[in-house]
Motif scaffolding. Structure first.
Motif, PDB file in Angstrom:
ATOM      1  N   UNK A 143       0.715  -1.321  -0.075  1.00  0.00           N
ATOM      2  CA  UNK A 143      -0.037  -0.163   0.055  1.00  0.00           C
ATOM      3  C   UNK A 143       0.750   1.305   0.082  1.00  0.00           C
ATOM      4  N   UNK A 144       2.022   0.997   0.443  1.00  0.00           N
ATOM      5  CA  UNK A 144       2.877   2.384   0.529  1.00  0.00           C
ATOM      6  C   UNK A 144       3.831   2.396  -0.836  1.00  0.00           C
ATOM      7  N   UNK A 145       3.583   1.617  -1.754  1.00  0.00           N
ATOM      8  CA  UNK A 145       4.272   1.830  -3.099  1.00  0.00           C
ATOM      9  C   UNK A 145       3.488   2.648  -3.957  1.00  0.00           C
ATOM     10  N   UNK A 146       4.128   3.497  -5.023  1.00  0.00           N
ATOM     11  CA  UNK A 146       3.708   4.115  -5.765  1.00  0.00           C
ATOM     12  C   UNK A 146       3.093   3.120  -6.979  1.00  0.00           C
ATOM     13  N   UNK A 147       1.944   3.766  -7.529  1.00  0.00           N
ATOM     14  CA  UNK A 147       1.193   3.096  -8.640  1.00  0.00           C
ATOM     15  C   UNK A 147       2.096   3.128  -9.741  1.00  0.00           C
ATOM     16  N   UNK A 148       2.478   1.893 -10.233  1.00  0.00           N
ATOM     17  CA  UNK A 148       3.467   1.847 -11.498  1.00  0.00           C
ATOM     18  C   UNK A 148       2.872   2.511 -12.669  1.00  0.00           C
ATOM     19  N   UNK A 149       3.534   3.113 -13.381  1.00  0.00           N
ATOM     20  CA  UNK A 149       3.318   3.892 -14.708  1.00  0.00           C
ATOM     21  C   UNK A 149       3.621   2.750 -15.887  1.00  0.00           C
ATOM     22  N   UNK A 150       2.611   2.025 -16.381  1.00  0.00           N
ATOM     23  CA  UNK A 150       2.764   1.183 -17.403  1.00  0.00           C
ATOM     24  C   UNK A 150       2.103   1.558 -18.574  1.00  0.00           C
ATOM     25  N   UNK A 151       2.722   1.045 -19.867  1.00  0.00           N
ATOM     26  CA  UNK A 151       2.171   1.349 -21.212  1.00  0.00           C
ATOM     27  C   UNK A 151       0.645   0.500 -21.174  1.00  0.00           C
ATOM     28  N   UNK A 152      -0.046   0.927 -22.140  1.00  0.00           N
ATOM     29  CA  UNK A 152      -1.646   0.266 -22.067  1.00  0.00           C
ATOM     30  C   UNK A 152      -1.294  -1.239 -22.486  1.00  0.00           C
ATOM     31  N   UNK A 153      -0.502  -1.436 -23.239  1.00  0.00           N
ATOM     32  CA  UNK A 153      -0.292  -2.940 -23.686  1.00  0.00           C
ATOM     33  C   UNK A 153       0.225  -3.747 -22.688  1.00  0.00           C
ATOM     34  N   UNK A 196      -1.786  -6.631 -20.700  1.00  0.00           N
ATOM     35  CA  UNK A 196      -1.252  -8.180 -20.549  1.00  0.00           C
ATOM     36  C   UNK A 196      -1.320  -8.726 -19.302  1.00  0.00           C
ATOM     37  N   UNK A 197      -1.245  -7.731 -18.058  1.00  0.00           N
ATOM     38  CA  UNK A 197      -1.142  -8.044 -16.665  1.00  0.00           C
ATOM     39  C   UNK A 197      -2.585  -8.375 -16.377  1.00  0.00           C
ATOM     40  N   UNK A 198      -3.733  -7.762 -17.015  1.00  0.00           N
ATOM     41  CA  UNK A 198      -4.681  -8.033 -16.760  1.00  0.00           C
ATOM     42  C   UNK A 198      -5.416  -9.433 -17.050  1.00  0.00           C
TER      43      UNK A 198
END
Length: 113
Positions: free
Chosen positions: A49-59, A63-65
């Motif tokens: 919960x203390x980690x920043x939200x990662x910035x990811x490319x849409x693709x 892929x994670x989803x």
């Protein structure tokens, strides 16, 4: 086929590490991480919960989803009802499935890498 590996020599190397971590805890983990990974840890456990939200490319996010959905579907199919069997008078055996709250693992590599 993967080669067969004699793990007895590996266990001779690993046992002192496990004993060190069991006796000295986080201090040993910090020292061993520095020794093997060349990383100096400020803390051993990180609260997600203390980690920043990662910035990811849409693709990458898609892929994670897809991976999440596949993993969730597979493991949901493994959930079993509790099984209860009376094997003899006064003896009842049960099979119970319950999730593991948390798991820690370190995988330094191997023949699959």
């Amino acid at each position: 086929l993967r080669p067969k590996i004699d793990f007895s020599k590996t266990m001779d190397l690993v046992k002192p590490i496990i004993a060190d971590v069991q006796s000295r805890g986080d201090d040993a983990v910090r020292e061993l991480t520095l020794k093997f990974d060349k990383v100096e840890l400020d803390q051993v456990v990180v609260n997600p919960k203390e980690l920043e939200e990662p910035v990811l490319e849409d693709s990458v996010r898609r892929a994670f989803d897809v991976a999440y959905d596949n993993i969730y579907k597979f493991h949901s199919a493994q959930v079993r009802e509790t099984l209860s069997v009376s094997t003899m008078e006064g003896i009842e055996c049960r099979r119970v499935s319950r999730p593991i709250e948390r798991v820690g693992i370190y995988v330094p590599g191997g023949t699959a890498v």
